[in-house]
Design an enzyme around this catalytic site. Structure first.
Site, short mmCIF file in Angstrom:
data_model
loop_
_atom_site.label_atom_id
_atom_site.label_comp_id
_atom_site.label_asym_id
_atom_site.label_seq_id
_atom_site.Cartn_x
_atom_site.Cartn_y
_atom_site.Cartn_z
CB VAL A 1 -0.93 0.02 1.24
CG1 VAL A 1 -1.79 1.26 1.25
CG2 VAL A 1 -1.79 -1.23 1.29
CB CYS A 2 2.44 3.43 -1.95
SG CYS A 2 1.91 3.38 -3.64
CB SER A 3 0.58 8.20 -1.29
OG SER A 3 1.65 8.31 -2.20
#
Length: 133
Positions: free
Chosen positions: A36-38
Protein backbone atom coordinates in the site's frame (compact mmCIF):
# COMPACT_ATOMS: atom_id res chain seq x y z
CA UNK A 1 -22.87 -26.22 -40.12
CA UNK A 2 -24.24 -25.99 -36.62
CA UNK A 3 -22.24 -23.98 -34.08
CA UNK A 4 -21.51 -25.91 -30.90
CA UNK A 5 -21.94 -24.14 -27.61
CA UNK A 6 -18.74 -24.06 -25.60
CA UNK A 7 -19.09 -25.10 -22.01
CA UNK A 8 -16.70 -24.51 -19.18
CA UNK A 9 -14.55 -21.56 -18.31
CA UNK A 10 -13.53 -18.86 -20.72
CA UNK A 11 -10.32 -16.92 -20.25
CA UNK A 12 -12.31 -13.74 -19.60
CA UNK A 13 -14.50 -15.59 -17.10
CA UNK A 14 -11.48 -16.84 -15.19
CA UNK A 15 -9.92 -13.37 -15.08
CA UNK A 16 -13.23 -11.87 -13.93
CA UNK A 17 -13.44 -14.41 -11.12
CA UNK A 18 -9.86 -13.73 -10.02
CA UNK A 19 -10.42 -9.99 -9.84
CA UNK A 20 -13.69 -10.32 -7.95
CA UNK A 21 -12.10 -12.42 -5.23
CA UNK A 22 -13.63 -15.73 -6.40
CA UNK A 23 -12.05 -18.67 -4.63
CA UNK A 24 -12.26 -22.21 -5.98
CA UNK A 25 -12.93 -24.96 -3.46
CA UNK A 26 -10.12 -27.48 -3.19
CA UNK A 27 -7.62 -25.45 -5.21
CA UNK A 28 -4.48 -24.24 -3.48
CA UNK A 29 -4.67 -20.46 -3.44
CA UNK A 30 -1.52 -18.56 -4.33
CA UNK A 31 -0.28 -16.31 -1.54
CA UNK A 32 -1.04 -12.65 -2.12
CA UNK A 33 0.97 -9.73 -0.77
CA UNK A 34 -0.48 -6.24 -0.94
CA UNK A 35 1.79 -3.21 -0.90
CA UNK A 36 0.00 0.00 0.00
CA UNK A 37 1.30 3.43 -0.93
CA UNK A 38 -0.15 6.88 -1.49
CA UNK A 39 -0.98 6.49 -5.19
CA UNK A 40 -0.14 2.87 -6.01
CA UNK A 41 2.66 3.99 -8.32
CA UNK A 42 5.77 4.39 -6.20
CA UNK A 43 5.83 0.74 -5.16
CA UNK A 44 5.61 -0.71 -8.68
CA UNK A 45 9.39 -1.06 -8.98
CA UNK A 46 9.55 -2.70 -5.56
CA UNK A 47 6.79 -5.13 -6.60
CA UNK A 48 8.88 -6.16 -9.62
CA UNK A 49 11.96 -6.70 -7.49
CA UNK A 50 9.97 -8.68 -4.91
CA UNK A 51 8.55 -10.90 -7.68
CA UNK A 52 12.08 -11.58 -8.92
CA UNK A 53 13.20 -12.48 -5.39
CA UNK A 54 10.22 -14.82 -4.96
CA UNK A 55 10.94 -16.51 -8.29
CA UNK A 56 14.61 -16.95 -7.33
CA UNK A 57 13.44 -18.69 -4.13
CA UNK A 58 11.09 -20.92 -6.12
CA UNK A 59 7.96 -19.32 -4.64
CA UNK A 60 4.77 -18.64 -6.54
CA UNK A 61 3.17 -15.54 -5.10
CA UNK A 62 1.06 -12.64 -6.31
CA UNK A 63 2.39 -9.24 -5.29
CA UNK A 64 0.62 -6.04 -6.18
CA UNK A 65 0.45 -2.39 -5.13
CA UNK A 66 -2.60 -0.24 -4.53
CA UNK A 67 -3.25 3.24 -3.17
CA UNK A 68 -4.57 3.39 0.39
CA UNK A 69 -8.13 4.10 -0.80
CA UNK A 70 -8.21 0.81 -2.76
CA UNK A 71 -6.03 -1.18 -0.38
CA UNK A 72 -8.41 -0.88 2.52
CA UNK A 73 -11.13 -2.50 0.36
CA UNK A 74 -8.95 -5.55 -0.38
CA UNK A 75 -7.76 -6.47 3.13
CA UNK A 76 -9.88 -9.60 3.17
CA UNK A 77 -8.47 -10.90 -0.13
CA UNK A 78 -4.76 -10.97 0.72
CA UNK A 79 -2.42 -12.86 3.02
CA UNK A 80 -0.08 -10.03 4.00
CA UNK A 81 -0.18 -6.24 3.88
CA UNK A 82 2.88 -4.00 3.74
CA UNK A 83 2.66 -0.22 3.83
CA UNK A 84 5.15 2.09 2.18
CA UNK A 85 7.00 4.34 4.63
CA UNK A 86 5.22 7.39 3.18
CA UNK A 87 1.84 6.03 4.39
CA UNK A 88 2.93 4.55 7.72
CA UNK A 89 0.48 6.89 9.46
CA UNK A 90 -2.32 5.01 7.63
CA UNK A 91 -1.60 1.69 9.37
CA UNK A 92 -4.53 2.30 11.73
CA UNK A 93 -6.83 2.80 8.73
CA UNK A 94 -5.84 -0.60 7.35
CA UNK A 95 -6.19 -2.25 10.76
CA UNK A 96 -9.69 -0.75 11.16
CA UNK A 97 -10.61 -1.99 7.68
CA UNK A 98 -9.51 -5.50 8.71
CA UNK A 99 -11.59 -5.24 11.87
CA UNK A 100 -14.67 -4.19 9.87
CA UNK A 101 -14.05 -7.03 7.39
CA UNK A 102 -13.68 -9.48 10.28
CA UNK A 103 -10.18 -10.59 9.25
CA UNK A 104 -6.79 -10.58 10.87
CA UNK A 105 -3.82 -10.42 8.52
CA UNK A 106 -0.17 -9.60 9.11
CA UNK A 107 0.30 -5.89 8.52
CA UNK A 108 3.42 -3.77 8.92
CA UNK A 109 5.36 -0.85 7.47
CA UNK A 110 8.21 -1.52 5.01
CA UNK A 111 11.60 -0.61 6.43
CA UNK A 112 12.55 2.83 5.10
CA UNK A 113 16.07 1.71 4.13
CA UNK A 114 14.80 -1.35 2.22
CA UNK A 115 12.16 0.79 0.51
CA UNK A 116 14.65 3.51 -0.45
CA UNK A 117 17.15 0.97 -1.79
CA UNK A 118 14.31 -0.95 -3.51
CA UNK A 119 15.58 -4.11 -1.80
CA UNK A 120 12.91 -6.51 -3.05
CA UNK A 121 14.60 -9.53 -1.53
CA UNK A 122 14.62 -8.09 2.01
CA UNK A 123 11.02 -6.89 1.75
CA UNK A 124 9.87 -10.26 0.37
CA UNK A 125 11.68 -12.14 3.15
CA UNK A 126 9.95 -9.88 5.69
CA UNK A 127 6.56 -10.65 4.14
CA UNK A 128 7.30 -14.41 4.22
CA UNK A 129 8.28 -14.18 7.88
CA UNK A 130 5.10 -12.24 8.64
CA UNK A 131 3.06 -15.03 7.01
CA UNK A 132 4.91 -17.65 9.07
CA UNK A 133 6.89 -19.15 6.22
Amino acid sequence: MEKKERKGFTFKGIIDKIYTGYKWEGVLKMKQILLVCSAGMSTSLLVTKMEKAAAAMGDEVEIFALPISEGEKRVGDVDCILLGPQVRFQKNTIEKAMEVAGVSKPCDVIDMKDYGMMNGEAVYKKAKAMMGE
